[in-house]
Motif scaffolding. Structure first.
Motif, PDB file in Angstrom:
ATOM      1  N   SER A  52     -10.922   0.579   0.708  1.00 60.74           N
ATOM      2  CA  SER A  52     -10.150   2.198   0.339  1.00 60.74           C
ATOM      3  C   SER A  52      -9.783   2.921   1.203  1.00 60.74           C
ATOM      4  O   SER A  52     -10.023   2.498   2.512  1.00 60.74           O
ATOM      5  N   THR A  53      -8.920   3.789   1.092  1.00 65.34           N
ATOM      6  CA  THR A  53      -8.545   4.910   1.872  1.00 65.34           C
ATOM      7  C   THR A  53      -9.310   6.007   1.879  1.00 65.34           C
ATOM      8  O   THR A  53      -9.677   6.498   0.932  1.00 65.34           O
ATOM      9  N   GLU A  54      -9.901   6.697   3.203  1.00 64.16           N
ATOM     10  CA  GLU A  54     -10.691   7.819   3.337  1.00 64.16           C
ATOM     11  C   GLU A  54      -9.819   8.970   4.094  1.00 64.16           C
ATOM     12  O   GLU A  54      -9.474   8.710   5.160  1.00 64.16           O
ATOM     13  N   ALA A  97      -8.275  11.279   9.043  1.00 64.30           N
ATOM     14  CA  ALA A  97      -7.717  10.014   8.250  1.00 64.30           C
ATOM     15  C   ALA A  97      -8.032   8.901   8.927  1.00 64.30           C
ATOM     16  O   ALA A  97      -8.200   8.617   9.999  1.00 64.30           O
ATOM     17  N   GLY A 155      -4.986  -1.041  11.983  1.00 61.71           N
ATOM     18  CA  GLY A 155      -6.092  -0.478  11.370  1.00 61.71           C
ATOM     19  C   GLY A 155      -7.260  -0.438  12.213  1.00 61.71           C
ATOM     20  O   GLY A 155      -7.628  -0.928  13.353  1.00 61.71           O
ATOM     21  N   ARG A 182       0.846  -1.400   0.095  1.00 63.79           N
ATOM     22  CA  ARG A 182       0.031   0.208  -0.203  1.00 63.79           C
ATOM     23  C   ARG A 182       1.079   1.339  -0.063  1.00 63.79           C
ATOM     24  O   ARG A 182       1.900   1.167   0.565  1.00 63.79           O
ATOM     25  N   LEU A 192      -1.123   9.119  -0.111  1.00 65.48           N
ATOM     26  CA  LEU A 192      -2.422   9.230  -0.404  1.00 65.48           C
ATOM     27  C   LEU A 192      -3.219  10.783  -0.053  1.00 65.48           C
ATOM     28  O   LEU A 192      -3.961  10.978  -0.763  1.00 65.48           O
ATOM     29  N   TYR A 215     -12.100   9.388  -1.131  1.00 67.04           N
ATOM     30  CA  TYR A 215     -11.624   7.717  -1.214  1.00 67.04           C
ATOM     31  C   TYR A 215     -10.650   7.822  -2.411  1.00 67.04           C
ATOM     32  O   TYR A 215     -10.856   7.895  -3.583  1.00 67.04           O
ATOM     33  N   PRO A 220      -5.802   2.352  -2.111  1.00 63.64           N
ATOM     34  CA  PRO A 220      -4.502   2.415  -1.434  1.00 63.64           C
ATOM     35  C   PRO A 220      -3.263   1.655  -2.062  1.00 63.64           C
ATOM     36  O   PRO A 220      -2.008   2.148  -1.800  1.00 63.64           O
ATOM     37  N   GLU A 254       0.665   7.022   3.913  1.00 62.59           N
ATOM     38  CA  GLU A 254      -0.623   7.729   3.878  1.00 62.59           C
ATOM     39  C   GLU A 254      -0.439   9.221   3.544  1.00 62.59           C
ATOM     40  O   GLU A 254      -1.390   9.964   2.950  1.00 62.59           O
ATOM     41  N   ILE A 293      -8.138   5.014   9.068  1.00 62.30           N
ATOM     42  CA  ILE A 293      -7.037   3.957   8.772  1.00 62.30           C
ATOM     43  C   ILE A 293      -7.534   2.672   8.667  1.00 62.30           C
ATOM     44  O   ILE A 293      -8.263   2.176   9.650  1.00 62.30           O
ATOM     45  N   SER A 294      -7.534   1.831   7.629  1.00 63.20           N
ATOM     46  CA  SER A 294      -8.278   0.638   7.500  1.00 63.20           C
ATOM     47  C   SER A 294      -7.016  -0.463   7.155  1.00 63.20           C
ATOM     48  O   SER A 294      -6.183  -0.213   6.387  1.00 63.20           O
TER      49      SER A 294
END
Length: 477
Positions: free
Chosen positions: A102-104, A93, A323, A70, A76, A118, A121, A73, A95-96
């Motif tokens: 997806s990253t949000e 932010a 995450g 990935r 992204l 979104y 990643p 951050e 974090i998943s």
């Protein structure tokens, strides 16, 4: 329409006070019936948010898992800024750790609204935007909590919860131990509806009571006062949550004071003096809602720069958080990185504040730091929301919700069938009021514990005494 008392009532109302209990049960039920249906539907939907949202917003939320690493951050976040208007500020932010998510990033736009951006990643592809305040589940949640009516709606739903306690209590008193554990399906008409209503009520009484009580700590008026009282008694929020007060790098004490005054200005998202409930987070643990957010102490060189987001994520990974948490980004020189981890298991809840210049961990609040009341509320909240033991918890909450809605519907049918034309149809009063000391003490106690409800109880008593109903002789003992 035949308005004579039913044979069943004649046979069971020999106990003095039966009609008084029935009358209060009627008023409580008539008030809460429509709202119970709304609460049941919205609550059941919200329980399944983890399953529903990826279906509704699959293009924004779901990505194909890849073997490639990935992106960082910060990379992204830089990609999320592209296409946004000048002045858009990143505030949160998400974090998943899930490979297919997806990253949000949530931004505060120049006009004050929020926008979730979104990205994939793995390659940084922009997947789209959503308004976090108008996502389906957020609307559902706001209907559940306040009917989309703001503070008046919040107070109304608090009253609904309180009067549901009266409805449950009087229902148990009316039907126990007369009610059977199975409905009599040989009956027809209103007696059949009554049998269904009574049997279902007895079966779910304990669960319904627990359901209502576990939702009350989150109400807008009583819930906040209850949290403050629990905190002052050392049983709620962790002690020692006075915010740090210090000067950021390169800023004089006078300028720092000026910056602190700006902290309360509209559109600021993570400034000194704010509590966790004020932060731009989807949800925070109940126990830390009243905790004040500290300032960054300003450790480091006179003109230090804020640490990159990648470093904060790396720090979380080093302590075991990979995450499922949110980071509120500092939006002022004295702001901090606020990490909020709100998992299904309350014992794993964690709230951390990190100095944006040095990366120093200023405060780390865990479940073990909570007071006794906050620990109990944390578990009850997880159960109430259907989060604690997975799908089984979701199904139990849904069954309870739909059963409460069914009670409301069957009660409405019973009322409609016995209601005289052009009349409210309240049960008639007894001419000689029985003592009913236990009932009166319980009602007064509820009014003291829930002042808003106490005021409405007084109003209903006045209306019942002087405006509504006929008086009939009490049934013989």
């Amino acid at each position: 329409m035949d308005t004579r008392p039913e044979t069943f009532v004649q046979s069971v109302s020999g106990t003095r006070g039966y009609r008084t209990l029935w009358r209060w049960h009627f008023y409580a039920g008539l008030f809460v019936m429509p709202f119970l249906v709304i609460l049941a539907i919205t609550g059941s939907i919200y329980c399944f948010a983890p399953q529903i949202e990826p279906l509704l917003y699959s293009h924004q939320l779901v990505v194909a898992p890849q073997s490639a690493p990935r992106l960082g951050e910060d990379t992204l976040l830089a990609g999320a800024r592209k296409g946004l208007p000048v002045g858009a500020i990143p505030i949160t932010a998400r974090i998943s750790a899930q490979a297919n998510r997806s990253t949000e990033f949530i931004f505060r736009m120049p006009d004050g609204r929020k926008a979730s951006v979104y990205l994939n990643p793995y390659d940084g592809t922009l997947l789209g935007q959503l308004d976090p305040e108008h996502r389906f589940m957020q609307i559902d949640r706001m209907i559940h909590r306040k009917l989309l009516l703001g503070k008046p709606g919040e107070l109304l739903m608090e009253l609904v919860a309180c009067w549901t306690l009266v409805m449950i209590g009087t229902g148990i008193a009316l039907w126990w131990p007369r009610a059977t554990l199975m409905p009599d399906l040989r009956l027809r008409g209103r007696p059949l509806w009554k049998s269904l209503h009574a049997t279902l009520g007895i079966w779910i009484a304990a669960g319904a009571l627990a359901f209502v009580v576990t939702g009350l700590p989150w109400t807008g008026s009583w819930g906040k006062h209850f949290k403050a009282l629990a905190t002052s008694a050392g049983l709620g929020s962790p002690r020692g949550h006075v915010p740090f007060r210090s000067t950021p790098p390169g800023q004089s004490a006078t300028n720092s004071a000026t910056a602190n005054r700006h902290a309360s200005s509209p559109g600021r998202d993570s400034m000194s003096g704010m509590t966790m409930d004020d932060m731009p987070l989807p949800q925070v643990p109940w126990a830390v809602g009243a905790v004040h957010v500290p300032n960054s102490p300003g450790v480091g060189a006179p003109h230090a720069s804020p640490l990159p987001l990648d470093q904060i994520v790396a720090q979380m990974r080093a302590i075991g958080l990979t995450g499922g948490y949110d980071i509120v980004l500092p939006t002022s020189p004295e702001g901090v990185y606020t990490v909020s981890y709100f998992p299904a298991n309350p014992k794993l809840e964690r709230t951390m504040y990190i100095d944006q210049y040095s990366g120093a961990l200023l405060k780390d609040i865990r479940y073990r730091d909570y007071g006794a009341i906050s620990k109990a509320v944390s578990y009850s909240t997880s159960l109430h929301m259907g989060r604690y033991f997975g799908l089984a918890n979701q199904l139990v909450c849904t069954a309870l919700s739909l059963a409460l809605a069914t009670l409301a519907i069957t009660g409405c049918v019973m009322w409609w069938k016995r209601r005289p034309s052009g009349s409210l149809g309240a049960p008639t009063r007894e001419r000689t009021a029985p003592p009913m000391r236990a009932w009166k003490i319980a009602l007064v106690a509820l009014g003291v514990v829930f002042p808003l409800m106490g005021a409405t109880v007084a109003a209903v008593w006045f209306a019942d005494r002087f405006l509504f109903g006929r008086v009939v002789p009490s049934a013989p003992a």
